[in-house]
Design a protein around this motif. Sequence first.
Motif, PDB file in Angstrom:
ATOM      1  N   ILE A  15       0.839  -1.200   0.000  1.00  0.00           N
ATOM      2  CA  ILE A  15       0.000   0.000   0.000  1.00  0.00           C
ATOM      3  C   ILE A  15       0.869   1.243   0.000  1.00  0.00           C
ATOM      4  N   ASP A  16       1.940   1.237   0.773  1.00  0.00           N
ATOM      5  CA  ASP A  16       2.815   2.399   0.805  1.00  0.00           C
ATOM      6  C   ASP A  16       3.466   2.628  -0.552  1.00  0.00           C
ATOM      7  N   ALA A  17       3.806   1.543  -1.247  1.00  0.00           N
ATOM      8  CA  ALA A  17       4.379   1.678  -2.588  1.00  0.00           C
ATOM      9  C   ALA A  17       3.372   2.282  -3.558  1.00  0.00           C
ATOM     10  N   VAL A  18       2.113   1.887  -3.444  1.00  0.00           N
ATOM     11  CA  VAL A  18       1.068   2.428  -4.305  1.00  0.00           C
ATOM     12  C   VAL A  18       0.837   3.906  -3.990  1.00  0.00           C
ATOM     13  N   VAL A  19       0.749   4.241  -2.716  1.00  0.00           N
ATOM     14  CA  VAL A  19       0.543   5.644  -2.333  1.00  0.00           C
ATOM     15  C   VAL A  19       1.696   6.508  -2.840  1.00  0.00           C
ATOM     16  N   SER A  31      -6.961   1.073   5.566  1.00  0.00           N
ATOM     17  CA  SER A  31      -7.256   0.025   6.541  1.00  0.00           C
ATOM     18  C   SER A  31      -6.014  -0.470   7.273  1.00  0.00           C
ATOM     19  N   ARG A  32      -4.839  -0.011   6.877  1.00  0.00           N
ATOM     20  CA  ARG A  32      -3.601  -0.521   7.456  1.00  0.00           C
ATOM     21  C   ARG A  32      -3.293   0.172   8.780  1.00  0.00           C
ATOM     22  N   ALA A  33      -2.877  -0.613   9.773  1.00  0.00           N
ATOM     23  CA  ALA A  33      -2.593  -0.070  11.099  1.00  0.00           C
ATOM     24  C   ALA A  33      -1.169   0.472  11.215  1.00  0.00           C
ATOM     25  N   SER A  34      -0.325   0.159  10.234  1.00  0.00           N
ATOM     26  CA  SER A  34       1.073   0.608  10.269  1.00  0.00           C
ATOM     27  C   SER A  34       1.413   1.325   8.967  1.00  0.00           C
ATOM     28  N   PRO A  35       0.906   2.549   8.780  1.00  0.00           N
ATOM     29  CA  PRO A  35       1.171   3.258   7.526  1.00  0.00           C
ATOM     30  C   PRO A  35       2.657   3.553   7.364  1.00  0.00           C
ATOM     31  N   GLY A  36       3.118   3.453   6.106  1.00  0.00           N
ATOM     32  CA  GLY A  36       4.519   3.683   5.806  1.00  0.00           C
ATOM     33  C   GLY A  36       4.816   5.149   5.565  1.00  0.00           C
ATOM     34  N   PRO A  37       6.080   5.462   5.274  1.00  0.00           N
ATOM     35  CA  PRO A  37       6.476   6.864   5.113  1.00  0.00           C
ATOM     36  C   PRO A  37       5.781   7.583   3.966  1.00  0.00           C
ATOM     37  N   ALA A  38       5.549   6.905   2.853  1.00  0.00           N
ATOM     38  CA  ALA A  38       4.868   7.560   1.732  1.00  0.00           C
ATOM     39  C   ALA A  38       3.433   7.906   2.103  1.00  0.00           C
ATOM     40  N   THR A  39       2.778   7.001   2.822  1.00  0.00           N
ATOM     41  CA  THR A  39       1.397   7.242   3.251  1.00  0.00           C
ATOM     42  C   THR A  39       1.328   8.390   4.247  1.00  0.00           C
ATOM     43  N   LEU A  40       2.236   8.397   5.208  1.00  0.00           N
ATOM     44  CA  LEU A  40       2.249   9.472   6.199  1.00  0.00           C
ATOM     45  C   LEU A  40       2.541  10.819   5.537  1.00  0.00           C
ATOM     46  N   HIS A  41       3.490  10.838   4.594  1.00  0.00           N
ATOM     47  CA  HIS A  41       3.800  12.077   3.878  1.00  0.00           C
ATOM     48  C   HIS A  41       2.583  12.557   3.092  1.00  0.00           C
ATOM     49  N   HIS A  60      -0.659  11.966   3.638  1.00  0.00           N
ATOM     50  CA  HIS A  60      -1.696  12.474   4.524  1.00  0.00           C
ATOM     51  C   HIS A  60      -1.284  13.820   5.130  1.00  0.00           C
ATOM     52  N   GLU A  61      -0.032  13.947   5.489  1.00  0.00           N
ATOM     53  CA  GLU A  61       0.447  15.220   6.029  1.00  0.00           C
ATOM     54  C   GLU A  61       0.304  16.327   4.999  1.00  0.00           C
ATOM     55  N   TYR A  62       0.578  16.014   3.736  1.00  0.00           N
ATOM     56  CA  TYR A  62       0.451  17.001   2.668  1.00  0.00           C
ATOM     57  C   TYR A  62      -0.993  17.467   2.534  1.00  0.00           C
ATOM     58  N   VAL A  63      -1.929  16.530   2.497  1.00  0.00           N
ATOM     59  CA  VAL A  63      -3.336  16.891   2.304  1.00  0.00           C
ATOM     60  C   VAL A  63      -3.836  17.740   3.475  1.00  0.00           C
ATOM     61  N   VAL A  64      -3.598  17.266   4.690  1.00  0.00           N
ATOM     62  CA  VAL A  64      -4.070  18.010   5.857  1.00  0.00           C
ATOM     63  C   VAL A  64      -3.380  19.371   5.930  1.00  0.00           C
ATOM     64  N   GLY A  65      -2.080  19.400   5.678  1.00  0.00           N
ATOM     65  CA  GLY A  65      -1.349  20.658   5.729  1.00  0.00           C
ATOM     66  C   GLY A  65      -1.832  21.654   4.697  1.00  0.00           C
ATOM     67  N   THR A  66      -2.133  21.181   3.496  1.00  0.00           N
ATOM     68  CA  THR A  66      -2.637  22.069   2.442  1.00  0.00           C
ATOM     69  C   THR A  66      -3.968  22.676   2.843  1.00  0.00           C
ATOM     70  N   LEU A  67      -4.837  21.868   3.412  1.00  0.00           N
ATOM     71  CA  LEU A  67      -6.143  22.368   3.835  1.00  0.00           C
ATOM     72  C   LEU A  67      -6.017  23.330   5.019  1.00  0.00           C
ATOM     73  N   ARG A  68      -5.170  22.998   5.962  1.00  0.00           N
ATOM     74  CA  ARG A  68      -4.989  23.877   7.124  1.00  0.00           C
ATOM     75  C   ARG A  68      -4.398  25.219   6.696  1.00  0.00           C
ATOM     76  N   ASP A  69      -3.410  25.179   5.798  1.00  0.00           N
ATOM     77  CA  ASP A  69      -2.797  26.425   5.326  1.00  0.00           C
ATOM     78  C   ASP A  69      -3.795  27.303   4.577  1.00  0.00           C
ATOM     79  N   ALA A  70      -4.828  26.665   4.006  1.00  0.00           N
ATOM     80  CA  ALA A  70      -5.844  27.425   3.271  1.00  0.00           C
ATOM     81  C   ALA A  70      -6.897  28.029   4.190  1.00  0.00           C
ATOM     82  N   GLY A  71      -6.837  27.693   5.476  1.00  0.00           N
ATOM     83  CA  GLY A  71      -7.793  28.258   6.416  1.00  0.00           C
ATOM     84  C   GLY A  71      -8.841  27.288   6.925  1.00  0.00           C
ATOM     85  N   PHE A  72      -8.775  26.016   6.522  1.00  0.00           N
ATOM     86  CA  PHE A  72      -9.699  25.015   7.042  1.00  0.00           C
ATOM     87  C   PHE A  72      -9.404  24.788   8.531  1.00  0.00           C
TER      88      PHE A  72
END
Length: 219
Positions: free
Chosen positions: A64-68, A107-117, A119-131
Amino acid sequence: MTEPDPAPRARLTRDRVLQAAVELADASGIDSLTMRKLGVELGVEAMSLYNHVANKSDLLDGMIDAVVGQIELPPTGTAWRTAMDLRAHSLRRVLTRHPWATVLMDSRASPGPATLHHHEYVVGTLRDAGFSIEFAAHAFSLMDSYIYGFVLQQNNLPPDAAATAELARQITAKFASGDYPHLTEMAVEYVLQPDYSYAAEFAFGLDLILDGLERSLRS
């Protein structure tokens, strides 16, 4: 005459194991993936794989991390709507290439670095926009629910416009005259048109979602 030495086998690594596992899942589905089949694909005993993945769950996490990691993310600082639009289209393309991954993505309980990056990008982009953090969570869930659902539906439809049109003809041909007039109208005037593509529906729905998020953000 002396036979030439066989070409040396490429060294087994975690990345090679994960790449081969993704390719096997793409070819025959995730349910058919076993450590034995993966070992055969790589030319090693199944036990050798455990030097690179701890178990089947670790293998799935890595896949999953490779796909993400294949999802394209615009540069940081890109306007949120543009970033979410580009990211959504890339995610749909990736999941279309790897349909087995759709139901496993979150559904994975142990997300890898690509997945964490990612998700951080999406949340960070929204937060920076004022969400707000709550609104960002709602938006993230809404967008991904739409993308995953669209891919699941698309993957169960005929593979191209011609096959979709043929299926529509077969279904409507069974209607008695005057039955199901609205379905007949949609088939004849929309689905059976030469330029129809179900995949094109994705952008329409995504724009509605982004329009709604933008209105809520401004209110």
